[in-house]
Design an enzyme around this catalytic site. Structure first.
Site, PDB file in Angstrom:
ATOM      1  CB  THR C  44      13.836  -7.424  16.671  1.00 40.15           C
ATOM      2  OG1 THR C  44      15.406  -6.867  17.483  1.00 40.15           O
ATOM      3  CG2 THR C  44      13.624  -7.797  18.635  1.00 40.15           C
ATOM      4  CE1 TYR C 107      16.824 -11.199  32.672  1.00 37.99           C
ATOM      5  CE2 TYR C 107      18.732 -13.180  32.091  1.00 37.99           C
ATOM      6  CZ  TYR C 107      17.945 -13.020  33.024  1.00 37.99           C
ATOM      7  OH  TYR C 107      17.597 -13.340  33.913  1.00 37.99           O
ATOM      8  CE1 TYR C 133      17.283  -1.093  17.964  1.00 43.31           C
ATOM      9  CE2 TYR C 133      17.827  -3.822  17.541  1.00 43.31           C
ATOM     10  CZ  TYR C 133      16.691  -2.504  18.318  1.00 43.31           C
ATOM     11  OH  TYR C 133      15.091  -2.974  17.461  1.00 43.31           O
ATOM     12  NE  ARG C 138      11.868  -5.302  20.796  1.00 43.62           N
ATOM     13  CZ  ARG C 138      11.314  -6.447  20.251  1.00 43.62           C
ATOM     14  NH1 ARG C 138      11.027  -7.576  20.742  1.00 43.62           N
ATOM     15  NH2 ARG C 138      10.374  -5.899  19.293  1.00 43.62           N
ATOM     16  CE  LYS C 162      16.330  -1.164  14.594  1.00 43.11           C
ATOM     17  NZ  LYS C 162      15.914  -2.136  14.117  1.00 43.11           N
ATOM     18  CB  ILE C 204      16.501   0.003  10.634  1.00 39.96           C
ATOM     19  CG1 ILE C 204      17.876   0.211   9.683  1.00 39.96           C
ATOM     20  CG2 ILE C 204      16.573  -1.355  10.359  1.00 39.96           C
ATOM     21  CD1 ILE C 204      19.303  -0.260  10.298  1.00 39.96           C
TER      22      ILE C 204
END
Lengths: 292, 292, 292, 292
Positions: C44, C107, C133, C138, C162, C204
């Site tokens: 990202t 989404y 992840y 988000r 992550k 990360i």
């Protein structure tokens, strides 16, 4: 209990932060003249957590005396100590109140089963009708629709709920499943139309302290299916309604009341007076909508 | 005040839900023998909202008598009525307590400025050291890091904060900016290592009611930078810690204590006893980790 | 895969918002010289959603060429269309990448079972090791600990996660139950110490774009149990870390990088450059900690 | 654009998960016959993230052909890559669509200023009218009322917003301040009455895939101020509406459609079919309300 608008009345203090019974009387008379359908005293807006037992007695007594049964007096008797609720209820009964508004346990909280057991126990120890009060942003605890429905269905003198979760989907569920003879009131002034359109019975309002005539007219319009007229009132006062919650209620309303009704803008700790910035905004908006 | 582990002690009741002072004494002695660094009495875990004034007096007196200054006694005196806090503090002072744990206003809440003014006023009216208590999931109100820092910097007898927001980013900010001589304690048992690794001083714990030796050893390990040993203890008891919050605290711990210490599993309304499902889970886990 | 610090590398653009491969090369070399343990490209922070297929190919190819297997290259290949993930993975494989970072569906989202089925299917179609992840702020979707554990236990080439949920209690649960040979990395720069103290393997990082030497030193310190040294680095740069998230990442880091590395401060829509207010704050803070 | 009900149409697949154009045609005809006011194709309910470019072209072309301008066709062209939105919009224009539904950036997100700049840029590159789409639970990003109002006021071909935040207070603010000639549609089936009572223009609906006649009747009733009739329909189907969101949409609706319209219950990864438990609940409820 009532349909339309009940005001969650502020408790006016004088400069020394003592009870100002004279202005309390004046406000109640103003409310009655402006067609308010019921009064809630000793709610959160009435600063009940910082009012002592003696003052509470005086407030209830006075309110019932002044209104003289013209409109129902509902007394906020909630506590996070069930024993204290029972004591509060006894006093409200003795003084001939019309109903009780009882918030869920806050801070110590409880489980959904605990909510049911607690309200059941309370209801068995009073003859007065009880309105539940759900306000998770203050209590850290939501009454789930399942619990609300169970309480409204099974317990006769639990006659309604003040829903201030702000969660319209939850409120819609309750309205769909509750017994027809039980009440649901909006606990948020900016959600009166949505909730009543979905079948709600009215509002327990903060802003109606300041504009009782307009808010009682608004709910009357809705009850008569005059949605456009109601929406017009809503839209005129929406900014002001929202300002009443920009700092913790009743901080802003107490200032607004001082402008219109010449009450003192005094609160008891832990509450303090509104910031200068919000004072300015409120005063300007009150002028714009011609309250002052 | 202390470094390491303080236990937020439960208040044992008998079958009739009366104060069980004999078991209270037994628990305190057990805590001392197992190297607990301090005791918090009349906290939320101690069911303070439903304990009356007379009982509170007795509890404080007894705790101080039993511990006999071997470890500090911190008294939970918080209320959403500032006047009541002052009264509570007076009693704690008279009885010679070592410190006060004062939660933010709950239910009526206040603003960030209100928090500052309120704690300042309280601190000016007591000589005892004060530990702030931030627990937004119960109070509906978060002390923002800016306000915490301002309080810790400006007010001498505000000597620390119990942070139970669960928000590690917020806690990291406070730890970075607070004066070195002020304390930050974890208010969540499953965050002891993360918070102390970030510079925190210890924990005010629920689970240490049940396993005082292990939790005090765990914080001792961290203070000695033996992170691996601490992590081993954490991992062994993590499931049990989490179970203590599957229903509203202190519901589960009160059951767990009844299994180990033969206290009664009784709570006062609005709290009720743990569900059968969670009872089973707790019992099974306590056997697995060889507490019973 | 790695222990310590991986940088989620930005993708530098020129003034015309085209790929700036020259600066990309420069940044990678700087990262290697400063002891970064791995690089994540096309994450990202690398603005992967607005980078086209041709550019992605070039970026992967170049990164692998430059690093020349000195440190692992992990490629962000996540998508909310599983077919696209498989295509992306094929390219990463062809170009000889070392691992894949695959975010949950965003989404369109999916269920917990859907997460399992989706990752299982993906893992069966690649030989490369996969790092999950989780970033609910988000994606609108949290991988629950139960699902994470099931994936880490059952699927061999899912080698780690992550975790950027920010939820330390959740992360603690995962760390307690995951297989020892699987990795957990912090996805939040301000939670490196808490997560690694709880058993995590590294980070990360965004801020390590700017200060690779300091962050790799910090994680090295933690791995060597030098918590005090790590905390010192954390505290020095905490304000700056937090500023990188005052506007949506990578908006602020792209500006900060332009100050230190003379890259262009250009982003592709829907992202836009940092506001003037935050620019000023960042510049001032970078001077204070002597980065510029 | 429209007043009343638009259906966010599902995209039927066959058993092999290929486009099932025959059933797509059948569903559209059914929608038209049942008085739906507009169709949204390639929305989230239409699984747009996993439909390739060629299929998208075919879907748009077919929908416009079949409806033959009897009702407006609105195409979901949103993406988190602005360049792709422009490409999608070009195709919709070429094929003669009536409007565009454009969701905010998701996953990479942006700032409030970024939202404004992004939508402005998009609107300058198309002649078609644009409906904004706010769905923070999927995007991790809320369009704040201020930004919505600015977009609706300043940009001519941004003609409305689909509001799926579920936040009635926010929606009330927008309805109060937006230009009269711009539209606000509910994005939640259980909030149709509240939003329209507050001045909203209709709904972009999921449940109207299944019961187009009832939902179009419901919004027609509201537009004619027949709130009681609308509430009756709402209350009859509320359980079913809620079930459509018990697992991630469009998972449940795709199953429900397979029962009524004999379409295949197939979805593309990362989505998977509904669980057996929810299957049973949906089937039972559909029987209760006599859909099957």
């Amino acid at each position: 209990m009532f349909k339309g608008t009940a005001t969650a009345l502020i408790t006016p203090f004088n400069k020394e932060k003592e009870l100002d019974i004279k202005n309390f009387e004046k406000l109640i008379n103003d409310q009655i003249e402006n067609n308010i359908n019921a009064l809630v005293i000793l709610g959160t807006t009435g600063e009940s957590p910082t009012i002592n037992e003696k003052e509470k007695y005086e407030i209830i007594k006075k309110a019932i005396e002044i209104t003289n049964k013209k409109i129902p007096i509902i007394v906020g008797t909630g506590s996070n100590d069930t024993k204290k609720i029972l004591k509060n209820n006894k006093i409200a009964e003795e003084l001939n109140a019309d109903g009780l508004l009882i918030v869920t346990p806050y801070y110590n909280k409880t489980t959904q089963n605990g909510l049911y057991e607690n309200y059941k126990y309370i209801s068995q120890n009073t003859k007065l009708p009880i309105v539940l009060y759900n306000v998770p942003s203050r209590t850290g605890l939501n009454i789930e629709p399942k619990t609300t429905i169970k309480l409204l269905k099974n317990i006769e003198n639990i006659i309604g709920i003040k829903e201030a979760s702000g969660n319209i989907s939850q409120i819609n569920k309750i309205l769909n499943e509750k017994p027809k003879n039980k009440y649901l009131y909006s606990g948020n002034d900016d959600q009166i139309i949505p909730i009543m359109a979905n079948g709600g019975d009215g509002v327990i309002s903060v802003i109606s302290n300041l504009i009782p005539k307009q808010i009682s007219k608004m709910t009357e319009n809705i009850l008569q299916k005059k949605y456009e007229e109601a929406l017009e009132i809503n839209n005129k006062y929406l900014n002001l309604m929202n300002m009443m919650f920009e700092e913790v209620n009743p901080i802003p309303i107490k200032y607004a009341m001082s402008l219109k009704y010449k009450t003192e803008n005094t609160l008891r700790l832990p509450l303090i007076s509104v910031t200068k910035e919000l004072e300015e905004k409120i005063k300007k908006e009150m002028k714009r909508v011609e309250i002052i």
